[in-house]
Design an enzyme around this catalytic site. Structure first.
Site, PDB file in Angstrom:
ATOM      1  N   SER A 144     -44.896  14.942  45.034  1.00  0.00           N
ATOM      2  CA  SER A 144     -44.749  13.976  43.949  1.00  0.00           C
ATOM      3  C   SER A 144     -43.351  13.372  44.047  1.00  0.00           C
ATOM      4  O   SER A 144     -42.883  13.049  45.138  1.00  0.00           O
ATOM      5  CB  SER A 144     -45.006  14.661  42.610  1.00  0.00           C
ATOM      6  OG  SER A 144     -44.919  13.754  41.543  1.00  0.00           O
ATOM      7  N   TYR A 158     -45.361   2.576  41.222  1.00  0.00           N
ATOM      8  CA  TYR A 158     -45.198   3.872  41.885  1.00  0.00           C
ATOM      9  C   TYR A 158     -45.117   4.994  40.851  1.00  0.00           C
ATOM     10  O   TYR A 158     -45.788   6.030  40.984  1.00  0.00           O
ATOM     11  CB  TYR A 158     -43.922   3.824  42.729  1.00  0.00           C
ATOM     12  CG  TYR A 158     -43.595   5.106  43.464  1.00  0.00           C
ATOM     13  CD1 TYR A 158     -44.323   5.480  44.591  1.00  0.00           C
ATOM     14  CD2 TYR A 158     -42.537   5.920  43.059  1.00  0.00           C
ATOM     15  CE1 TYR A 158     -44.013   6.641  45.287  1.00  0.00           C
ATOM     16  CE2 TYR A 158     -42.222   7.079  43.742  1.00  0.00           C
ATOM     17  CZ  TYR A 158     -42.963   7.439  44.858  1.00  0.00           C
ATOM     18  OH  TYR A 158     -42.655   8.587  45.532  1.00  0.00           O
ATOM     19  N   LYS A 162     -47.683   8.245  40.427  1.00  0.00           N
ATOM     20  CA  LYS A 162     -47.166   9.616  40.517  1.00  0.00           C
ATOM     21  C   LYS A 162     -47.371  10.379  39.203  1.00  0.00           C
ATOM     22  O   LYS A 162     -47.651  11.579  39.212  1.00  0.00           O
ATOM     23  CB  LYS A 162     -45.680   9.609  40.902  1.00  0.00           C
ATOM     24  CG  LYS A 162     -45.412   9.243  42.357  1.00  0.00           C
ATOM     25  CD  LYS A 162     -45.965  10.277  43.335  1.00  0.00           C
ATOM     26  CE  LYS A 162     -45.476  10.011  44.761  1.00  0.00           C
ATOM     27  NZ  LYS A 162     -46.144  10.856  45.766  1.00  0.00           N
TER      28      LYS A 162
END
Length: 284
Positions: A144, A158, A162
């Site tokens: 992660s 992004y 995540k």
């Protein structure tokens, strides 16, 4: 039973790692080899892994694996079992990043970000889980990011992918713990890998110059001078995996630890500030 040392009557653990051409993926292959383990190293273009296979001297096999292609995932999992007989450790490392303010990111780019970072990792995990619960052991390492726990302007696509991976993995960890399967979420800060260099940036809107624009600038200035060493990061991951009670989350880097601590302190302060109003909704 300490799954980190499982099957050591056979030659080491068997790893399946995605995204091995550079960075963490590549260093994990080398670290697994150094630990006496066997690795199926994968990438979208497996020819980029030829030197790893050579170095492995029979303990590294390579396969094509595109996390956005279900047939490719299934083939790589089957190839790993065919070559090594089992899988003990899965590392979902393949990733990508689209940088831009939310308004600057197209829906196609947002979906693509989720396809790689979230749905790709989820599909590889689901492909390996039946093998793990059949043998009553296994470890899933989800690569992660600190950005999976807090956000930055310009990293919204992004960060959100995540964050989704974090939620899925935390729930998964609780579900599979009774089956002898472990989940480790790794959350690196900024590391000196090719990741930042390989990001995709959107066109810029002037109205976001002070927010997402500032992040773009800071990211550009950080290129090549990131504060963390991927070799040391991987050594920390190996140490966590070898412990009898590994954490669910492993932060990597001073920037990650400081960043998360600051974020949680701010969250807690806000909870406290608005606590009275938050508690005002009870049925009386």
């Amino acid at each position: 039973m300490n799954n980190a040392h499982e099957n050591h009557n056979e030659p080491g653990r068997v790893w399946l790692i995605t995204g091995c051409s550079t960075g963490f993926g590549r260093e994990l292959v080398l670290a697994a080899l150094a630990a006496g383990d066997q690795v199926m190293a994968t990438a979208r273009r497996p020819e980029t892994l030829a030197d790893l296979a050579e170095l492995g001297d029979g303990r590294v096999s390579t396969a094509a694996l595109d996390v956005t292609d279900p047939a490719s995932i299934e083939a790589a999992v089957q190839a790993t079992v065919a070559v090594f007989g089992r899988i003990d450790v899965l590392v979902n490392n393949a990733g990508s990043m689209v940088m831009g303010a939310i308004e600057e990111v197209s829906m196609a780019e947002l979906r693509e970000q989720f396809d790689v970072v979230f749905f790709g990792a989820a599909e590889v995990t689901k492909a390996v889980l039946p093998l793990f619960h059949a043998k009553g052991s296994g470890t899933i390492v989800q690569m992660s990011s600190l950005g999976g726990l807090k956000t930055y302007p310009g990293y919204g696509a992004y960060n959100s992918a995540k964050h989704a991976l974090e939620g899925l993995s935390e729930a998964l960890a609780t579900e599979v713990a009774p089956l002898g399967i472990r989940v480790l979420l790794v959350e690196p800060g900024a590391f000196r890998t090719e990741f930042n260099r390989n990001k995709r940036t959107t066109a810029e809107l002037d109205i976001y110059r002070e927010t997402a624009g500032a992040t773009r600038l800071a990211t550009k200035e950080l290129l090549g001078s990131e504060p963390n060493d991927p070799v040391k990061g991987v050594a920390a991951i190996m140490k966590a995996l070898d412990s009898d009670k590994p954490p669910l989350r492993l932060l990597l880097g001073n920037d990650a630890v400081d960043g998360l601590r600051e974020h949680h302190e701010a969250l807690l302060a806000e909870v406290t500030e608005w606590e009275q109003l938050s508690r005002s909704t009870a049925v009386e």
